[in-house]
Design a protein around this motif. Sequence first.
Motif, PDB file in Angstrom:
ATOM      1  N   UNK A   6       0.679  -1.160  -0.050  1.00 35.80           N
ATOM      2  CA  UNK A   6       0.139  -0.039  -0.113  1.00 35.80           C
ATOM      3  C   UNK A   6       0.961   1.416   0.058  1.00 35.80           C
ATOM      4  N   UNK A   7       1.987   1.312   0.496  1.00 39.09           N
ATOM      5  CA  UNK A   7       2.785   2.450   0.869  1.00 39.09           C
ATOM      6  C   UNK A   7       4.135   2.099   0.405  1.00 39.09           C
ATOM      7  N   UNK A   8       4.179   1.139  -0.528  1.00 37.42           N
ATOM      8  CA  UNK A   8       5.432   0.929  -1.038  1.00 37.42           C
ATOM      9  C   UNK A   8       6.601   0.387  -0.400  1.00 37.42           C
ATOM     10  N   UNK A   9       6.207  -0.168   0.832  1.00 37.88           N
ATOM     11  CA  UNK A   9       7.076  -0.643   1.912  1.00 37.88           C
ATOM     12  C   UNK A   9       7.354  -2.374   2.064  1.00 37.88           C
ATOM     13  N   UNK A  10       6.815  -3.108   0.832  1.00 40.32           N
ATOM     14  CA  UNK A  10       6.901  -4.359   1.068  1.00 40.32           C
ATOM     15  C   UNK A  10       8.208  -5.132   0.642  1.00 40.32           C
ATOM     16  N   UNK A  11       8.861  -4.627  -0.050  1.00 35.78           N
ATOM     17  CA  UNK A  11      10.030  -5.183  -0.401  1.00 35.78           C
ATOM     18  C   UNK A  11      10.981  -4.727   1.013  1.00 35.78           C
ATOM     19  N   UNK A  12      11.210  -3.418   1.460  1.00 34.92           N
ATOM     20  CA  UNK A  12      11.862  -3.214   2.603  1.00 34.92           C
ATOM     21  C   UNK A  12      11.549  -3.954   3.636  1.00 34.92           C
ATOM     22  N   UNK A  13      10.231  -4.357   3.878  1.00 30.98           N
ATOM     23  CA  UNK A  13       9.802  -4.792   5.034  1.00 30.98           C
ATOM     24  C   UNK A  13      10.298  -6.454   4.890  1.00 30.98           C
ATOM     25  N   UNK A  14      10.355  -6.869   3.723  1.00 31.08           N
ATOM     26  CA  UNK A  14      10.541  -8.244   3.548  1.00 31.08           C
ATOM     27  C   UNK A  14      12.014  -8.342   3.581  1.00 31.08           C
ATOM     28  N   UNK A  15      13.055  -7.559   3.418  1.00 23.30           N
ATOM     29  CA  UNK A  15      14.351  -7.571   3.676  1.00 23.30           C
ATOM     30  C   UNK A  15      14.735  -7.387   5.003  1.00 23.30           C
ATOM     31  N   UNK A  16      13.943  -6.725   5.692  1.00 22.48           N
ATOM     32  CA  UNK A  16      14.205  -6.773   7.404  1.00 22.48           C
ATOM     33  C   UNK A  16      13.662  -8.076   7.809  1.00 22.48           C
ATOM     34  N   UNK A  17      12.874  -8.744   7.296  1.00 20.06           N
ATOM     35  CA  UNK A  17      12.435 -10.140   7.855  1.00 20.06           C
ATOM     36  C   UNK A  17      13.471 -11.087   7.473  1.00 20.06           C
ATOM     37  N   UNK A  18      13.932 -10.912   6.233  1.00 22.85           N
ATOM     38  CA  UNK A  18      15.135 -11.823   5.902  1.00 22.85           C
ATOM     39  C   UNK A  18      16.426 -11.503   6.819  1.00 22.85           C
ATOM     40  N   UNK A  19      16.540 -10.392   7.132  1.00 25.11           N
ATOM     41  CA  UNK A  19      17.686 -10.107   8.189  1.00 25.11           C
ATOM     42  C   UNK A  19      17.587 -10.692   9.760  1.00 25.11           C
ATOM     43  N   UNK A  20      16.170 -10.785  10.008  1.00 28.57           N
ATOM     44  CA  UNK A  20      15.845 -11.407  11.288  1.00 28.57           C
ATOM     45  C   UNK A  20      16.098 -13.135  11.045  1.00 28.57           C
ATOM     46  N   UNK A  21      16.237 -13.628   9.873  1.00 29.28           N
ATOM     47  CA  UNK A  21      16.079 -14.832   9.518  1.00 29.28           C
ATOM     48  C   UNK A  21      15.194 -15.665   9.242  1.00 29.28           C
TER      49      UNK A  21
END
Length: 310
Positions: free
Chosen positions: A222-237
């Motif tokens: 919705x706010x163009x954050x999906x990929x950034x949020x995915x990368x954050x999740x990947x960094x958490x494992x």
Amino acid sequence: MTSLPMTVRDPELPERVEIYEVGPRDGLQNEQNVVPVAVKAEFLDRLADAGLRTLEATSLVHPKWVPQLADAAELLQVLTRREGLDYPVLTPNERGLDRALSAGCDHVAVFASATETFAKRNLNRTLDEQFAMFEPTVTRAVREGLRVRAYVSMVFGDPWEGGVDPDQAAGVGARLMEMGCDQLSLGDTIGVATPAHVGAVLDACAARGVGVDRVAVHFHDTYGQALANTLAALRHGVTTVDASAGGLGGCPYAGSATGNLATEDLVWMLDGLGIAHGVDLAALVDTSVWMAGHLGRPSPSRVVTALTPE
């Protein structure tokens, strides 16, 4: 324009990610027009040809609530399920589970809410009452040898309640996992999450005993954050990411929710990071262009747009 990004491997990220393709269910359930069964079956076949191994096929809910998927039983009859591929279905209650068992499904999902208001609007239950509704379905499915995924919606924000406390969302997820679910999908239903918020929710889940090895993430853009949020999740494992071919989808019960993270956009990022996923990007783009033709509008995926000749 190049058809593949330059690969720069980040050793702190997972070596492989499982893409949980939700386009055939979450993507198509929000369409105004019903897509024919034959098109849905071919969509699933094309996605399998592109290398996707987990394909959420449909939802066994009452047609009154999701008329676009009223043909679920017919689709499951005509679908050619390939060996080694997973075709989970959404089963909101025991009646849905009956239908799933009759159709020979071995992987189902339930759909809970992290907030009081959405639980009442979507499930006609309070936040606590929803667990009593799910418990018989989950318990029986596990007893029958099925795997059960737990979706939790409105994890990061609710259009009526605003921001959601990470511990509240994690508490809902933990209760579902304690029932016997094997995977927890954290849903950013209205797309308001940001990277640090993602980390806070994952930390809250871990504190309640639900580690990243059992967590998937499900972001809307919705706010163009999906990929950034995915990368954050990947960094958490996190190593399982929900995505929808062509960016199809939304939520019929949340008017502000736009499309899911596009599978093509996710694949492009994973390729650039050197993370294995098994998907043929060109074949996937062709599939989304084909489906866009049936839907009568272009795909919202940035990668599909970039790789499709005018």
